[in-house]
Design a protein around this motif. Structure first.
Motif, PDB file in Angstrom:
ATOM      1  N   THR A   1      -4.874  60.899  12.191  1.00 14.30           N
ATOM      2  CA  THR A   1      -5.544  60.243  11.068  1.00 14.30           C
ATOM      3  C   THR A   1      -7.037  60.188  11.341  1.00 14.30           C
ATOM      4  O   THR A   1      -7.463  59.717  12.389  1.00 14.30           O
ATOM      5  CB  THR A   1      -5.016  58.811  10.872  1.00 14.30           C
ATOM      6  OG1 THR A   1      -3.619  58.853  10.652  1.00 14.30           O
ATOM      7  CG2 THR A   1      -5.684  58.127   9.703  1.00 14.30           C
TER       8      THR A   1
ATOM      9  N   THR B   1      -4.234  61.200   6.741  1.00 12.03           N
ATOM     10  CA  THR B   1      -3.260  61.600   7.757  1.00 12.03           C
ATOM     11  C   THR B   1      -2.649  62.930   7.348  1.00 12.03           C
ATOM     12  O   THR B   1      -2.163  63.076   6.225  1.00 12.03           O
ATOM     13  CB  THR B   1      -2.136  60.547   7.876  1.00 12.03           C
ATOM     14  OG1 THR B   1      -2.731  59.279   8.137  1.00 12.03           O
ATOM     15  CG2 THR B   1      -1.178  60.889   8.982  1.00 12.03           C
TER      16      THR B   1
ATOM     17  N   LYS C   1       0.194  65.510   7.281  1.00 12.42           N
ATOM     18  CA  LYS C   1       1.642  65.559   7.451  1.00 12.42           C
ATOM     19  C   LYS C   1       2.092  66.963   7.850  1.00 12.42           C
ATOM     20  O   LYS C   1       3.019  67.126   8.627  1.00 12.42           O
ATOM     21  CB  LYS C   1       2.362  65.149   6.165  1.00 12.42           C
ATOM     22  CG  LYS C   1       2.118  63.720   5.739  1.00 12.42           C
ATOM     23  CD  LYS C   1       2.930  62.780   6.542  1.00 12.42           C
ATOM     24  CE  LYS C   1       4.189  62.497   5.767  1.00 12.42           C
ATOM     25  NZ  LYS C   1       4.994  61.482   6.336  1.00 12.42           N
TER      26      LYS C   1
ATOM     27  N   VAL D   1      -0.549  69.167   3.275  1.00 11.08           N
ATOM     28  CA  VAL D   1       0.117  67.948   2.822  1.00 11.08           C
ATOM     29  C   VAL D   1      -0.465  66.792   3.627  1.00 11.08           C
ATOM     30  O   VAL D   1      -0.415  66.778   4.854  1.00 11.08           O
ATOM     31  CB  VAL D   1       1.648  68.037   3.016  1.00 11.08           C
ATOM     32  CG1 VAL D   1       2.314  66.761   2.554  1.00 11.08           C
ATOM     33  CG2 VAL D   1       2.209  69.241   2.282  1.00 11.08           C
ATOM     34  N   ILE D   2      -1.059  65.827   2.902  1.00 11.55           N
ATOM     35  CA  ILE D   2      -1.668  64.668   3.547  1.00 11.55           C
ATOM     36  C   ILE D   2      -1.125  63.397   2.921  1.00 11.55           C
ATOM     37  O   ILE D   2      -0.524  63.420   1.841  1.00 11.55           O
ATOM     38  CB  ILE D   2      -3.206  64.681   3.406  1.00 11.55           C
ATOM     39  CG1 ILE D   2      -3.595  64.587   1.928  1.00 11.55           C
ATOM     40  CG2 ILE D   2      -3.825  65.873   4.063  1.00 11.55           C
ATOM     41  CD1 ILE D   2      -5.034  64.201   1.703  1.00 11.55           C
ATOM     42  N   THR D   3      -1.357  62.265   3.607  1.00 13.66           N
ATOM     43  CA  THR D   3      -1.092  60.954   3.008  1.00 13.66           C
ATOM     44  C   THR D   3      -2.380  60.159   3.079  1.00 13.66           C
ATOM     45  O   THR D   3      -3.115  60.200   4.067  1.00 13.66           O
ATOM     46  CB  THR D   3       0.026  60.191   3.754  1.00 13.66           C
ATOM     47  OG1 THR D   3      -0.326  60.068   5.119  1.00 13.66           O
ATOM     48  CG2 THR D   3       1.349  60.882   3.620  1.00 13.66           C
TER      49      THR D   3
ATOM     50  N   SER E   1      -3.543  56.216   1.879  1.00 16.04           N
ATOM     51  CA  SER E   1      -3.155  54.879   1.415  1.00 16.04           C
ATOM     52  C   SER E   1      -1.748  54.874   0.840  1.00 16.04           C
ATOM     53  O   SER E   1      -1.488  54.349  -0.225  1.00 16.04           O
ATOM     54  CB  SER E   1      -4.165  54.328   0.394  1.00 16.04           C
ATOM     55  OG  SER E   1      -4.118  55.051  -0.817  1.00 16.04           O
ATOM     56  N   GLY E   2      -0.819  55.517   1.576  1.00 16.01           N
ATOM     57  CA  GLY E   2       0.589  55.494   1.201  1.00 16.01           C
ATOM     58  C   GLY E   2       0.998  56.539   0.180  1.00 16.01           C
ATOM     59  O   GLY E   2       2.158  56.649  -0.156  1.00 16.01           O
ATOM     60  N   LYS E   3       0.073  57.335  -0.323  1.00 19.08           N
ATOM     61  CA  LYS E   3       0.400  58.370  -1.314  1.00 19.08           C
ATOM     62  C   LYS E   3       0.344  59.728  -0.637  1.00 19.08           C
ATOM     63  O   LYS E   3      -0.588  60.034   0.094  1.00 19.08           O
ATOM     64  CB  LYS E   3      -0.582  58.332  -2.486  1.00 19.08           C
ATOM     65  CG  LYS E   3      -0.476  57.080  -3.315  1.00 19.08           C
ATOM     66  CD  LYS E   3      -1.420  57.153  -4.467  1.00 19.08           C
ATOM     67  CE  LYS E   3      -1.375  55.883  -5.302  1.00 19.08           C
ATOM     68  NZ  LYS E   3      -2.333  55.897  -6.399  1.00 19.08           N
ATOM     69  N   GLU E   4       1.347  60.542  -0.925  1.00 21.95           N
ATOM     70  CA  GLU E   4       1.395  61.881  -0.367  1.00 21.95           C
ATOM     71  C   GLU E   4       0.794  62.851  -1.373  1.00 21.95           C
ATOM     72  O   GLU E   4       1.170  62.861  -2.548  1.00 21.95           O
ATOM     73  CB  GLU E   4       2.834  62.276  -0.047  1.00 21.95           C
ATOM     74  CG  GLU E   4       2.935  63.528   0.763  1.00 21.95           C
ATOM     75  CD  GLU E   4       4.355  63.746   1.292  1.00 21.95           C
ATOM     76  OE1 GLU E   4       4.934  64.783   0.919  1.00 21.95           O
ATOM     77  OE2 GLU E   4       4.832  62.878   2.035  1.00 21.95           O
TER      78      GLU E   4
ATOM     79  N   THR F   1      -0.642  66.980  -2.013  1.00 18.92           N
ATOM     80  CA  THR F   1      -0.664  68.377  -1.581  1.00 18.92           C
ATOM     81  C   THR F   1      -1.958  69.003  -2.086  1.00 18.92           C
ATOM     82  O   THR F   1      -2.241  68.975  -3.283  1.00 18.92           O
ATOM     83  CB  THR F   1       0.563  69.131  -2.124  1.00 18.92           C
ATOM     84  OG1 THR F   1       1.730  68.470  -1.683  1.00 18.92           O
ATOM     85  CG2 THR F   1       0.574  70.565  -1.649  1.00 18.92           C
TER      86      THR F   1
END
Length: 169
Positions: A141, A146, A148, A156-158, A160-163, A165
């Protein structure tokens, strides 16, 4: 050519000034004999009844601006209204104060340029977050982002809790 232009401009200016003077002076030169007096217009109409509209003002018992209640000192109708201001606790419901809205973090500008994989190491994504070039490994992070997973086509990242692309740039 110059002489004719000056003559045309002089004629136009004289017409404009003539119009302005005519409008200004024209209303003041009305023949006073031809004007009908105001009283003469109504002289022939005798069916016109003019009556005065009367009303009374009653004092208010409650002042909404000062939030006070007034009591009348004397009940005699001939005496002018006199009030004594008595502050009385009013049962006014309290309006709940709205809670401040906490702003959700705004998704940063992210550009994905590809990834690097060397031997037994995991992939490292080449990313630009808000104009800052970063190398972020899988599961790391940085700047609140972050990673993924990543491949040749997308990242693919996250955040604040949302994924999210993101395609390669």
């Amino acid at each position: 050519m110059k002489k004719t232009l000056n003559i045309v401009l002089l004629i136009v200016v004289l017409m404009l000034w003539g119009t302005a003077i005519y409008r200004y002076v024209g209303g003041r030169l009305i023949n006073q004999d031809s004007a009908i007096p105001h009283e003469a217009q109504w002289a022939g109409n005798s069916n016109l009844n003019i009556s005065r509209d009367t009303f009374t003002l009653k004092p208010l018992a409650y002042d909404p601006f000062l939030k006070t209640i007034h009591y009348q000192a004397n009940n005699n109708n001939n005496v002018p209204y006199r009030s004594t201001s008595v502050k009385k606790a009013l049962n006014v419901p309290k309006i709940p104060v709205p809670q401040p809205i906490t702003e959700l973090p705004v998704m940063p500008d992210i550009l994905y340029f590809g990834y690097i994989k060397s031997g037994s190491c995991e992939e490292t994504a080449l990313v630009k977050v808000n104009g800052k070039s970063l190398r972020i490994g899988k599961g790391q992070t940085k700047e609140g982002v972050t990673v993924k997973g990543c491949n040749r086509k997308n990242l693919v990242i996250t955040f604040s809790g949302k994924e999210v692309t993101i395609p390669v740039k």
